[in-house]
Enzyme design. Structure first.
Site, mmCIF file in Angstrom:
data_model
loop_
_atom_site.group_PDB
_atom_site.id
_atom_site.type_symbol
_atom_site.label_atom_id
_atom_site.label_comp_id
_atom_site.label_asym_id
_atom_site.label_seq_id
_atom_site.Cartn_x
_atom_site.Cartn_y
_atom_site.Cartn_z
ATOM 1 C CE1 TYR A 84 18.287 49.805 -5.022
ATOM 2 C CE2 TYR A 84 18.473 51.718 -3.538
ATOM 3 C CZ TYR A 84 18.243 50.774 -5.322
ATOM 4 O OH TYR A 84 17.190 51.293 -6.248
ATOM 5 N NE ARG A 87 14.457 46.049 -4.796
ATOM 6 C CZ ARG A 87 15.229 46.867 -5.729
ATOM 7 N NH1 ARG A 87 15.586 47.824 -6.549
ATOM 8 N NH2 ARG A 87 14.147 46.446 -7.317
ATOM 9 C CG HIS A 138 16.742 48.595 -15.782
ATOM 10 N ND1 HIS A 138 15.270 48.381 -15.424
ATOM 11 C CD2 HIS A 138 16.794 48.912 -16.744
ATOM 12 C CE1 HIS A 138 14.787 48.587 -16.953
ATOM 13 N NE2 HIS A 138 15.495 49.019 -17.096
ATOM 14 C CB CYS A 146 33.858 53.749 -6.049
ATOM 15 S SG CYS A 146 34.512 55.312 -5.256
ATOM 16 C CB CYS A 151 37.436 55.642 -7.811
ATOM 17 S SG CYS A 151 37.574 54.844 -7.105
ATOM 18 C CB CYS A 208 35.469 53.289 -2.390
ATOM 19 S SG CYS A 208 36.876 52.589 -4.315
ATOM 20 C CB CYS A 211 39.826 56.413 -4.292
ATOM 21 S SG CYS A 211 37.672 56.201 -3.652
#
Length: 325
Positions: A84, A87, A138, A146, A151, A208, A211
């Site tokens: 990702y 991408r 999408h 998270c 969370c 994250c 949290c």
């Protein structure tokens, strides 16, 4: 001695859109008050983005279900984030094309215009498309959230590239095994066995900030996940309005998979005529085209600004949100 004879005039260019189709479409567009657009990957292809699954697509040697699932992220979040991150990088290298800007301008001109996008590349928001008239079915590559069940942290429009230093893409073109060298040879498969992607530790991945426990994950809808409830509710509310729908434009997608196919059927049931913009005449909606519909064959980046010109005028590009960030 050079000849001074006049050169014969160049033959006139063929119009992008057949004039009779353009005239009838624009007549209908001009008087339409409630308009729906459904966008797919063909729109982004005009910006030079490789597709996710098609020939020449990203990471060809991996099945999509090996990477785009919650289970894959649980097994190997480093590999999923590398995919990702790549991408995100490619999407940021791309620019919104004239069709993105044309649709954004139509949204500003027509209050009753709603756009449903299946694309996650962030190009429509970067073209200045009003957020209230753009529903991302999408999600987006540039939203993160998270992964911890308890969370609720989310962040929108995070254009940091790379999102953490460990996900930086190699750029040493002197090394023939790096990603940039493969790209130079138009081989967009960075999972090639000759490319040694770095081994990532959990501590290398984005964490994250709320949290402090869960890993951040891309804010896209993975296989096996529900579409975003808020988005679906907004669309259903717009679709269920008592007013008729005048027009649905299906751009860069075959609209044969639900819920996209269902939106075409629902719009038809409320009186909409259908206009398709696609490179392939075989990519018509599931139930085909009816009398009075339009099919505009070709590059969306050229066709969309042309067919919308009677309402939006000539296109002026807007600031790019990602560049400004």
């Amino acid at each position: 001695m050079a000849s001074t004879a006049a050169r014969p005039p160049l033959p006139p260019r063929a119009p992008i859109v057949p004039p009779e189709d353009l005239e009838s479409f624009q007549q209908h567009l001009n008087k339409s008050t409630r308009i729906l657009a459904l966008l797919g990957a063909g729109l982004s292809a005009s910006s030079g983005l490789p597709t996710f699954r098609g020939a020449g697509g990203l990471w060809r040697t991996h099945e999509a279900t090996q990477l785009a699932t919650p289970e894959a992220f649980g097994r190997d979040p480093g590999l999923v984030w590398q995919f990702y991150s790549y991408r995100r990088h490619k999407a940021l290298q791309a620019k919104p094309n004239p069709a993105h800007y044309a649709l954004a301008e139509l949204a500003r001109k027509k209050d009753g215009f709603m756009t449903l996008s299946q694309n996650v590349d962030g190009l429509s928001p970067r073209a200045g498309h009003p957020a209230s008239q753009l529903k991302l079915l999408h999600g987006s590559l540039f939203d993160v959230k998270c992964s911890d069940f308890f969370c609720k942290y989310t962040e929108s429009a995070n254009y940091t590239d790379p999102i953490v230093p460990a996900l930086e893409i190699p750029t040493d073109e002197s090394d023939p095994t790096t990603i940039s060298a493969l790209e130079a040879r138009a081989e967009l498969d960075i999972s090639d066995e000759n490319v040694a992607l770095p081994e990532l530790r959990i501590s290398d991945l984005p964490r994250c900030p709320l949290c402090k426990k869960g890993l951040l994950r891309p804010g896209v809808v993975w296989f096996g996940e529900m579409l975003p409830t808020g988005v679906i509710n907004d669309i259903e509310k717009w679709m269920s309005d008592s007013a008729k729908i005048d027009l649905i434009m299906v751009i860069g997608t075959s609209a044969r998979v639900y819920p996209a196919a269902g939106y075409v059927d629902s719009a038809r049931a409320k009186g909409a005529r259908v206009a398709v913009v696609n490179m392939d005449r075989n990519d018509a909606p599931a139930r085909g085209l009816y009398n009075g519909d339009w099919f505009f064959e070709g590059d969306a980046a050229k066709i969309v600004p042309e067919i919308l010109k009677s309402v939006i005028g000539e296109i002026t590009e807007m600031p790019d949100a990602a560049v400004e960030a």
